[in-house]
Design an enzyme around this catalytic site. Structure first.
Site, PDB file in Angstrom:
ATOM      1  CG  ASP A  21      -1.743   1.206   1.389  1.00  0.00           C
ATOM      2  OD1 ASP A  21      -1.964   1.893   0.374  1.00  0.00           O
ATOM      3  OD2 ASP A  21      -2.195   1.484   2.524  1.00  0.00           O
ATOM      4  CG  ASN A  23      -3.240   5.299  -1.105  1.00  0.00           C
ATOM      5  OD1 ASN A  23      -3.207   4.162  -0.608  1.00  0.00           O
ATOM      6  ND2 ASN A  23      -4.197   5.693  -1.909  1.00  0.00           N
ATOM      7  CG  ASP A  25      -6.097   2.810   0.245  1.00  0.00           C
ATOM      8  OD1 ASP A  25      -5.124   2.029   0.379  1.00  0.00           O
ATOM      9  OD2 ASP A  25      -6.701   2.959  -0.833  1.00  0.00           O
ATOM     10  CG  ASP A  29      -1.261   1.542  -3.771  1.00  0.00           C
ATOM     11  OD1 ASP A  29      -0.036   1.506  -4.000  1.00  0.00           O
ATOM     12  OD2 ASP A  29      -1.747   2.007  -2.703  1.00  0.00           O
ATOM     13  CG  ASP A  98      -5.477 -12.803 -13.950  1.00  0.00           C
ATOM     14  OD1 ASP A  98      -6.213 -13.570 -14.597  1.00  0.00           O
ATOM     15  OD2 ASP A  98      -4.931 -13.105 -12.873  1.00  0.00           O
ATOM     16  CG  ASP A 194      -9.916 -16.257 -14.113  1.00  0.00           C
ATOM     17  OD1 ASP A 194      -9.197 -16.511 -13.138  1.00  0.00           O
ATOM     18  OD2 ASP A 194     -11.157 -16.271 -14.070  1.00  0.00           O
ATOM     19  CD  GLU A 240      -7.686 -20.658 -12.881  1.00  0.00           C
ATOM     20  OE1 GLU A 240      -7.641 -20.826 -11.647  1.00  0.00           O
ATOM     21  OE2 GLU A 240      -8.590 -20.004 -13.439  1.00  0.00           O
ATOM     22  CG  HIS A 314      -4.882 -15.530  -6.837  1.00  0.00           C
ATOM     23  ND1 HIS A 314      -4.287 -16.075  -7.958  1.00  0.00           N
ATOM     24  CD2 HIS A 314      -6.192 -15.425  -7.121  1.00  0.00           C
ATOM     25  CE1 HIS A 314      -5.210 -16.269  -8.874  1.00  0.00           C
ATOM     26  NE2 HIS A 314      -6.375 -15.891  -8.398  1.00  0.00           N
ATOM     27  CG  ASP A 315      -7.331 -18.994  -6.927  1.00  0.00           C
ATOM     28  OD1 ASP A 315      -7.853 -17.994  -6.390  1.00  0.00           O
ATOM     29  OD2 ASP A 315      -7.321 -19.186  -8.154  1.00  0.00           O
TER      30      ASP A 315
HETATM   31  C1  GLC Z   1      -9.847 -18.271 -11.156  1.00  0.00           C
HETATM   32  C2  GLC Z   1      -9.112 -17.304 -10.261  1.00  0.00           C
HETATM   33  C3  GLC Z   1      -9.874 -17.176  -8.977  1.00  0.00           C
HETATM   34  C4  GLC Z   1     -11.246 -16.631  -9.289  1.00  0.00           C
HETATM   35  C5  GLC Z   1     -11.959 -17.483 -10.332  1.00  0.00           C
HETATM   36  C6  GLC Z   1     -13.123 -16.753 -10.897  1.00  0.00           C
HETATM   37  O1  GLC Z   1      -9.888 -19.538 -10.621  1.00  0.00           O
HETATM   38  O2  GLC Z   1      -7.794 -17.725 -10.076  1.00  0.00           O
HETATM   39  O3  GLC Z   1      -9.216 -16.354  -8.045  1.00  0.00           O
HETATM   40  O4  GLC Z   1     -12.018 -16.606  -8.124  1.00  0.00           O
HETATM   41  O5  GLC Z   1     -11.130 -17.789 -11.425  1.00  0.00           O
HETATM   42  O6  GLC Z   1     -12.677 -15.688 -11.686  1.00  0.00           O
HETATM   43 CA    CA Z   2      -3.516   1.962  -1.338  1.00  0.00          CA
END
Ligand code: GLC
Ligand code: CA
Length: 537
Positions: A21, A23, A25, A29, A98, A194, A240, A314-315
């Protein structure tokens, strides 16, 4: 074999909300990312992948896009983006975006128009039916939502704020391609696509028996996308694709398939799934199963297609807590072992933010400390129905929630790990005073420098990129050993996945030791979580 820059790349995934971050909040970012480009460059990564930064109401943290060509206000402006892209390039790195094109947000203008009347031109950009079929959403519950305005149901394979786009509609496809071209014209270096294997839903809603994965027309659409867009640029693409076997990957990512460069497959991410509750209950996993899966991907794709290599994104929960050992005495050792095993296979390796620090899972006390929609929906699915008690489910959340990966990046030991001067959108993992980038940079033996060593080796030895893989001792539950061979040169990788000392004849190979996570070598045994890679003399 044809060689491409993306085969020699090392990709680093940034989840912008949790990176830095700038700023106060509490939300990461684009200007925050700019503060750390030197850190990333020194790690030796060559490509950055940004999880979605587009305008979004954030029902699924940006994977629900309401404008593909605007930057989310939380993250900054398009001018910030342009500055970031230029700065990434000035650091000698590339940037991939993405691309979420299986669905949009329900707040996207296309969907707003689509839902407004039965006859408007955008109606057919999505799926509308009088009666739903039996499909379930990936985020729990039915995949169809009734809409009172026109008295029909629309399809959403993810949250109900993520209506699925209808790829059978040619005008919709052209709109997506045009949008992709505008991003490419800015100079971005590729896309992560995705949920791309879900885009073909022909047969909806009459055929209730199949789930729309890897439908035949996915390949028509991707070849079209390739011909119209991708093939005109020197870029990289990674799709993906859940529930996809290596044989199908040849269709998507074969060297002459003219679709994508590589896939994120999921087979190895399911070895610890509970038969009933999937990721939501801890289940014993077998090393033989894990290495069999990844070895199969290595051998089926060899010479024909290209692998991505990943433990984390991230999943997914944090790998050191999942396949390693996050107890203090073993955390760094086991994280180094996992890093080496992954990065020395054939394919393009991906590092997810914080993986290079050995960041671990988190165990927040209550559901309210979590932010992820999938976690909330699953909690209600299993607890409200009485299938799991609240305690059992919280243990499952600690084990499997996507928020394990989404706690803020741990930069230093100051308040909120140096992630923000404000209140973070999700709490920092309380272990940040011990696990953070500042400490790692000050310690020559840290995991960060181990990753730096792995990326440097990859630049120095084409064998690490291109050599053939072969699994040794396939039924051994304690060690994972393999060789890589190219032009008569062989690299032997030996790794101990346990906290015991185990016999390992391959570890006694004579040659130049390229990788090691202990100070001195033993021969023919491996100590707890020891890994060695030896280039045979
Ligand atoms: C993919 C992304 C996931 C998202 C899903 C729906 O699996 O990696 O984070 O929730 O698609 O877009
Ligand atoms: Ca921020």
């Amino acid at each position: 074999m044809e060689k491409h820059w993306w085969q020699e790349a090392v990709v680093y995934q940034i989840y912008p909300r949790s990176f830095q971050d700038s700023n106060g909040d509490g939300i990461g970012d684009l200007r925050g990312i700019m503060q750390h480009l030197d850190y990333l460059q020194q790690l030796g990564v060559t490509v950055l992948w940004l999880s979605p930064v587009y305008q979004s109401p954030n029902d699924d943290n940006g994977y629900d896009i309401s404008d593909y060509e605007a930057i989310m206000a939380d993250f900054g402006t398009m001018a910030d983006f342009d500055e970031l892209l230029a700065a990434v390039h000035a650091h000698g790195m590339r940037l991939i975006m993405d691309l979420v094109a299986n669905h949009t947000s329900d707040e996207h203008p296309w969907f707003k128009a689509s839902r407004a009347s039965l006859t408007n031109p955008y109606r057919d950009y999505y799926f509308w039916r009088d009666r739903p079929n039996a499909w379930q959403s990936n985020f729990s519950g039915p995949a169809w939502q009734f809409d009172a305005k026109t008295k029909q149901y629309y399809l959403h394979l993810f949250s109900k704020k993520q209506p699925d786009l209808n790829w059978a509609n040619a005008a919709m496809r052209q709109d997506i391609y045009a949008m992709m071209r505008r991003w490419l014209a800015k100079g971005i270096d590729g896309f992560r696509l995705d949920a791309i294997n879900l885009i073909d839903k022909h047969g909806v809603p009459d055929d209730l028996t199949y789930f729309p994965r890897n439908g035949a027309r996915v390949h028509d659409y991707l070849r079209e996308m390739n011909q119209e867009v991708l093939s005109h640029y020197d870029i990289m693409t990674v799709g993906e694709t859940s529930d996809t076997v290596p044989e199908e990957a040849l269709q998507y990512a074969g060297f002459d398939a003219h679709e994508l460069n590589m896939l994120f497959q999921f087979d190895h991410m399911e070895v610890d799934f509970d038969p009933q509750f999937g990721k939501w209950q801890k289940h014993p996993w077998s090393l033989v199963a894990l290495k069999t899966i990844l070895s199969r991907w290595q051998t089926v794709l060899a010479g024909k297609a290209w692998n991505s290599l990943y433990w984390n994104n991230h999943d997914q929960p944090r790998v050191v807590s999942r396949f390693g050992d996050d107890r203090p005495q073993y955390r760094v050792l086991s994280a180094k072992m996992l890093a080496a095993v992954l990065h020395l296979m054939q394919g393009t390796p991906y590092i997810y933010q914080g993986e290079e620090l050995g960041m671990t899972n988190v165990a927040f006390r209550q559901l309210a400390d979590y932010r992820d929609i999938e976690t909330y929906n699953a909690y209600h699915e299993f607890v409200d129905s009485g299938q799991l008690t609240a305690d059992q489910m919280m243990a499952g959340v600690h084990h499997g929630s996507r928020d394990n990966a989404r706690t803020p990046m741990q930069w230093d030991d100051s308040a909120n790990a140096g992630f923000t001067q404000g209140r973070p959108w999700i709490e920092v993992n309380p272990n940040y005073p011990a696990i953070n980038a500042k400490a790692a940079l000050a310690d020559p033996q840290s995991l960060y420098y181990f990753y730096q060593h792995l990326t440097a080796l990859r630049r120095k030895y084409p064998l690490i990129v291109y050599a053939q893989y072969a699994l040794l001792d396939p039924t051994n539950e304690q060690t994972w050993c393999y060789t890589r061979t190219l032009d008569g040169q062989t690299l032997v990788v030996t790794a101990n996945f346990t906290a015991e000392t185990v016999a390992c004849p391959a570890a006694a190979a004579a040659g130049e030791q390229l990788v090691h996570n202990y100070a001195v070598a033993h021969t023919a045994t491996l100590r707890p979580y020891e890994v060695r890679a030896i280039l045979l003399a």
